[in-house]
Design an enzyme around this catalytic site. Structure first.
Site, PDB file in Angstrom:
ATOM      1  N   GLU A 101       0.847  -1.210   0.000  1.00  0.00           N
ATOM      2  CA  GLU A 101       0.000   0.000   0.000  1.00  0.00           C
ATOM      3  C   GLU A 101       0.877   1.252   0.000  1.00  0.00           C
ATOM      4  O   GLU A 101       2.091   1.185   0.144  1.00  0.00           O
ATOM      5  CB  GLU A 101      -0.912   0.033   1.235  1.00  0.00           C
ATOM      6  CG  GLU A 101      -2.317  -0.523   1.003  1.00  0.00           C
ATOM      7  CD  GLU A 101      -3.188   0.407   0.155  1.00  0.00           C
ATOM      8  OE1 GLU A 101      -2.667   1.440  -0.349  1.00  0.00           O
ATOM      9  OE2 GLU A 101      -4.370   0.096  -0.026  1.00  0.00           O
ATOM     10  N   ARG A 151      -5.973   1.116  12.858  1.00  0.00           N
ATOM     11  CA  ARG A 151      -4.666   1.391  12.259  1.00  0.00           C
ATOM     12  C   ARG A 151      -4.862   2.387  11.134  1.00  0.00           C
ATOM     13  O   ARG A 151      -5.995   2.663  10.698  1.00  0.00           O
ATOM     14  CB  ARG A 151      -4.030   0.111  11.702  1.00  0.00           C
ATOM     15  CG  ARG A 151      -4.825  -0.542  10.567  1.00  0.00           C
ATOM     16  CD  ARG A 151      -3.982  -1.569   9.837  1.00  0.00           C
ATOM     17  NE  ARG A 151      -4.721  -2.314   8.818  1.00  0.00           N
ATOM     18  CZ  ARG A 151      -4.934  -1.904   7.576  1.00  0.00           C
ATOM     19  NH1 ARG A 151      -4.518  -0.690   7.211  1.00  0.00           N
ATOM     20  NH2 ARG A 151      -5.582  -2.652   6.701  1.00  0.00           N
ATOM     21  N   ASN A 204      -4.622   3.726   7.196  1.00  0.00           N
ATOM     22  CA  ASN A 204      -4.804   3.102   5.882  1.00  0.00           C
ATOM     23  C   ASN A 204      -4.457   4.130   4.808  1.00  0.00           C
ATOM     24  O   ASN A 204      -3.368   4.682   4.825  1.00  0.00           O
ATOM     25  CB  ASN A 204      -6.227   2.546   5.722  1.00  0.00           C
ATOM     26  CG  ASN A 204      -6.336   1.515   4.607  1.00  0.00           C
ATOM     27  OD1 ASN A 204      -5.551   0.555   4.584  1.00  0.00           O
ATOM     28  ND2 ASN A 204      -7.274   1.674   3.697  1.00  0.00           N
ATOM     29  N   ASN A 254     -10.352   4.769   1.492  1.00  0.00           N
ATOM     30  CA  ASN A 254      -9.492   4.570   0.334  1.00  0.00           C
ATOM     31  C   ASN A 254      -9.697   5.696  -0.670  1.00  0.00           C
ATOM     32  O   ASN A 254     -10.556   6.558  -0.499  1.00  0.00           O
ATOM     33  CB  ASN A 254      -9.780   3.217  -0.329  1.00  0.00           C
ATOM     34  CG  ASN A 254      -8.914   2.100   0.230  1.00  0.00           C
ATOM     35  OD1 ASN A 254      -7.696   2.243   0.348  1.00  0.00           O
ATOM     36  ND2 ASN A 254      -9.535   0.977   0.583  1.00  0.00           N
ATOM     37  N   ASP A 264     -10.207   0.679  -4.252  1.00  0.00           N
ATOM     38  CA  ASP A 264      -9.072   0.783  -3.333  1.00  0.00           C
ATOM     39  C   ASP A 264      -8.369   2.114  -3.579  1.00  0.00           C
ATOM     40  O   ASP A 264      -9.039   3.129  -3.753  1.00  0.00           O
ATOM     41  CB  ASP A 264      -8.150  -0.434  -3.491  1.00  0.00           C
ATOM     42  CG  ASP A 264      -7.412  -0.763  -2.192  1.00  0.00           C
ATOM     43  OD1 ASP A 264      -6.641   0.090  -1.712  1.00  0.00           O
ATOM     44  OD2 ASP A 264      -7.609  -1.853  -1.657  1.00  0.00           O
TER      45      ASP A 264
END
Length: 294
Positions: free
Chosen positions: A20, A103, A105, A150, A200
């Site tokens: 990522e 967390r 992203n 995202n 995404d």
């Protein structure tokens, strides 16, 4: 829509558990990306072909360049300043550090230097995440109750921000103050994803087109600023996760991928899952701006 086959090569054959957060530094011809779940930062010098892997000791998902000597790393418990010379990391400010269930992203830096940062539940719990803005050293929450943030990216003029909640299969557009990168209106639905895969990571080119990694479908979809799909490009890994424009003229596309949640049979059927790819797409890309801390 028929998927295009464009010239594609493997930049890194290291299989990321969850690749990522790719970005590219034009000044040093260096691409950076993360393996979130393994706490690794990848550094690839394109001209020399050398790649280094840095162990961070924590999950991290994105970075912004501060200057030639420093980066701002977005990690599971906060934002860290990382010195390029020795890799030393110093906490700049905590973020959801009191919530062990989340967390970081998807993230991206606005042209103004404001950093948009997404958080999510470690098991994608519904509504557990949020999107924040780091503006001149101060963090504020922009959008709460996000499940999987995202596609954070921005129009070339800085007047529109985009983000997706993958769990809702929706890409939103938000009017922004171009000088600050902060919203001046409410999000509106730009498109609803249907079919195989999910929205995404995304990046916007110089023409305002949105290049989105379609997780689970092994492709990059290119959308107009009005939300119409213009192209679909094949990626040789099913779980493509995020694109970034790279190269001296920003005409090529780096795409990360993942083997997250794949069993042995699925990985055998998708042998390049987790690899990092270069697609020759002849794009008109844009350089990523530096993050401003003050």
């Amino acid at each position: 829509m028929t998927e295009e086959e464009v010239p594609t090569s493997v930049l890194s054959a290291e299989h990321c558990h969850l690749g990522e957060g790719p970005t590219y530094d034009v000044a040093t011809d260096t691409a950076w990306w993360f393996d979130i779940l393994e706490g690794r930062l990848f550094e690839a010098h394109l001209s020399s072909g050398s790649t280094r892997v840095h162990a961070l000791g924590r999950m991290a998902s994105a970075l912004g360049r501060i200057d030639a000597e420093r980066q701002l790393i977005v990690a599971e418990d906060g934002l860290y300043i990382r010195d390029l010379a020795d890799g030393a990391m110093t906490l700049f400010c905590p973020l959801e550090a009191d919530n062990p269930g989340t967390r970081s992203n998807d993230c991206r830096v606005h042209q103004s230097g404001t950093f948009w940062i997404g958080t999510m539940g470690r098991h994608a719990e519904p509504g557990a995440g949020a999107i924040y803005a780091l503006h001149r050293g101060n963090i504020s929450m922009l959008f709460p109750r996000i499940s999987i943030p995202n596609s954070i990216c921005f129009s070339p003029d800085g007047a529109t921000g985009y983000f997706a909640d993958t769990a809702r299969a929706v890409l939103y557009a938000v009017p922004l103050n171009p000088a600050t990168g902060l919203p001046r209106g409410e999000p509106e639905v730009l498109l609803r994803h249907t079919g195989i895969g999910g929205l995404d990571g995304s990046v916007v080119d110089a023409d305002g087109q949105i290049w989105n990694a379609c997780w689970g479908a092994g492709r990059i979809d290119v959308y107009s600023p009005q939300g119409g799909r213009l192209r679909s490009l094949r990626v040789p890994a099913r779980q493509a996760s995020c694109p970034a424009f790279i190269g001296p003229d920003l005409s090529r596309l780096l795409v990360t991928s993942a083997w997250e949640n794949m069993d042995d049979a699925a990985r055998a059927a998708d042998p390049q899952a987790g690899c990092t790819f270069l697609l020759d797409v002849s794009a008109r890309g844009r350089a990523e701006p530096d993050v401003k801390l003050a």
